[in-house]
Scaffold this active site. Structure first.
Site, PDB file in Angstrom:
ATOM      1  CB  SER A  64     -13.784 -48.439 -28.592  1.00 18.20           C
ATOM      2  OG  SER A  64     -13.089 -47.207 -28.638  1.00 18.20           O
ATOM      3  CE  LYS A 120     -20.197 -45.394 -32.390  1.00 23.31           C
ATOM      4  NZ  LYS A 120     -18.845 -44.851 -32.368  1.00 23.31           N
ATOM      5  CD  GLU A 139     -27.489 -41.483 -33.573  1.00 21.89           C
ATOM      6  OE1 GLU A 139     -28.517 -41.971 -34.071  1.00 21.89           O
ATOM      7  OE2 GLU A 139     -26.677 -42.148 -32.889  1.00 21.89           O
TER       8      GLU A 139
HETATM    9  C1  LIG Z   1     -18.402 -43.917 -31.337  1.00 24.04           C
HETATM   10  C2  LIG Z   1     -17.163 -44.350 -30.712  1.00 24.04           C
HETATM   11  C3  LIG Z   1     -16.955 -44.273 -29.301  1.00 24.04           C
HETATM   12  C4  LIG Z   1     -17.949 -43.668 -28.368  1.00 24.04           C
HETATM   13  O1  LIG Z   1     -19.195 -44.280 -28.309  1.00 24.04           O
HETATM   14  P1  LIG Z   1     -19.654 -45.187 -27.082  1.00 24.04           P
HETATM   15  O2  LIG Z   1     -21.106 -45.377 -27.319  1.00 24.04           O
HETATM   16  O3  LIG Z   1     -19.369 -44.435 -25.826  1.00 24.04           O
HETATM   17  O4  LIG Z   1     -18.889 -46.448 -27.160  1.00 24.04           O
HETATM   18  C5  LIG Z   1     -15.774 -44.768 -28.790  1.00 24.04           C
HETATM   19  N1  LIG Z   1     -14.810 -45.290 -29.581  1.00 24.04           N
HETATM   20  C6  LIG Z   1     -14.969 -45.369 -30.925  1.00 24.04           C
HETATM   21  C7  LIG Z   1     -13.862 -45.960 -31.742  1.00 24.04           C
HETATM   22  C8  LIG Z   1     -16.133 -44.909 -31.532  1.00 24.04           C
HETATM   23  O5  LIG Z   1     -16.276 -45.000 -32.854  1.00 24.04           O
END
Ligand SMILES: *Cc1c(COP(=O)(O)O)cnc(C)c1O
Length: 394
Positions: free
Chosen positions: A374, A85, A107
């Site tokens: 992620s 993020k 948000e």
């Molecule tokens: C917010 C988040 C997601 C989902 O958001 P995307 O916009 O689909 O990437 C996925 N993994 C993590 C660790 C997140 O914090």
């Protein structure tokens, strides 16, 4: 209305009062995205503050245990604030500063994007207000505390189901009230143009890096790239540089909750229908009257009833495949990868890893997979323990 279209998806479906703000943002973005000074400043922030480039880690134990394709993890969990993020937030916050804005609003669902935005606001000395469903503020008390610690104000949203989609509504409403000094720092590749394009460009650093890293370590492109899909920002960031490389399979993993056919499945591309919501045309989970359906799954970050318009188009064009992963599968992957590699992944990322566990054994040893981790899983440990019937203090 051809601006910001991805095939038949995307666009700008907003009230008149918001069009001025979107046009101002689009013009600023068009100006700065090709400005070498802006790109250099952003590049330095990503390197010095966010810890980029993130590692491409060869998961040797998993590869040997699964006995098929060679598995590489793109380690977005090692970024500052623990997820992808920050890539988007630093880009938008810097742009907002250049536009003369002094205030960021955002948000948040699980609180990860709220924490990242509050972090950037602290860094840039900007005011920050985060809209969060009341239900989520209760479920994610630690992230609420972090945002306040970072100097942000957290506003609980009580309308609708008091979750993420209601927080987006409230943030958009608030933006129309204070356009002059406020930038709405949207957290994924969704919403009205220019957000899906701009957020994608800020997240595309993931695939730019992974491509160079694969060429350096393997001397060729991966056979498959896998990432989880909520709104779709880490996935589109992981895919983007490979879209033109037709031989690279792109796989997005959606959250099916208790099952893809369950009424509350969040696997939007599987069960959703075309619709217009949150300023964009895309696929959305809907009830029989076309109202947005409530969705639930184990992972708060994937708990969104829509999907970014570029993913909807990649699906329509057959360029990317989307698979549905259940809560059960994600928890299994969460435990497996922790034990096998000593990497505790975010439960969102565990959806992508679950697919890799399924796909790798059916691929050749000469083939390679890049899977995006992620985020890190610290935030999920207490919840998964409870899910398994165990109580931990956190
Ligand atoms: C917010 C988040 C997601 C989902 O958001 P995307 O916009 O689909 O990437 C996925 N993994 C993590 C660790 C997140 O914090």
């Amino acid at each position: 209305m051809s601006k910001g279209r991805f095939g038949r998806h995307g666009g700008q479906y907003v009230p008149e009062t918001l069009m001025g703000a979107l046009e101002e943002l689009e013009q600023a973005y068009e100006r700065y995205k090709n400005d070498p000074a802006f790109q250099q400043e952003l590049g330095e922030l990503l390197a010095q503050y966010a810890n980029r480039p993130s590692r491409l880690y060869y998961a040797k134990n998993m590869t040997e245990d699964l006995g098929g394709a060679k598995i590489y993890m793109k380690r977005e969990d090692l970024n500052h604030t623990g997820a992808h993020k920050i890539n988007n937030v630093l880009g938008q916050a810097l742009l907002a500063k250049k536009m003369g804005k002094t205030r960021l609003i955002a948000e948040t669902g699980a609180g990860q994007h709220g924490v990242a935005t509050a972090t950037a606001a602290a860094l840039f000395g900007m005011e920050c207000v985060v809209y969060m469903g009341k239900k989520d503020t209760e479920r994610q008390a630690l992230n609420v505390y972090k945002m306040k610690l970072l100097g942000a104000r957290v506003v609980p949203v009580t309308s609708g189901t008091a979750t993420l989609k209601d927080a987006v509504n409230e943030a958009m409403r608030e933006w129309t009230r204070r356009l002059d000094d406020t930038h709405y720092c949207l957290g994924s590749v969704m919403g009205p143009h220019p957000f899906p394009t701009m957020v994608r460009d800020f997240q595309a650093v993931i695939s730019r890096e992974s491509k160079a890293q694969m060429l350096e370590t393997e001397g060729r492109l991966p056979d498959m790239v896998v990432a989880c899909v909520g709104g779709g920002s880490n996935a589109i960031g992981s895919f983007y540089d490979y879209i033109g490389d037709e031989a690279v399979r792109l796989v997005g993993c959606e959250a099916a909750g208790t099952g893809v056919d369950a009424p509350e499945s969040a696997a939007t591309i599987h069960v959703g229908k075309p619709g217009i919501f949150h300023g964009m045309k895309s696929y959305f989970c809907q009830d029989e009257h076309g109202q947005i359906a409530p969705v639930t799954c184990i992972s708060a970050g994937l708990d969104y009833p829509g999907v970014g318009p570029e993913h909807a188009d990649l699906h329509d064009r057959g360029r990317a495949e989307y698979v549905a992963i259940t809560d059960e599968q994600a928890v299994q992957a969460f435990e497996y990868v922790s034990k096998m590699e000593g990497v505790i992944p975010a439960i969102e990322s565990a959806h992508a890893l679950a697919y890799v566990m399924e796909a790798a054994p059916n691929m050749g040893k000469d083939e390679t997979i890049v899977v995006t981790v992620s985020g890190r899983g610290d935030k999920d440990c207490a919840m998964i323990a409870r899910w398994k019937g165990e109580q931990v203090d956190a």
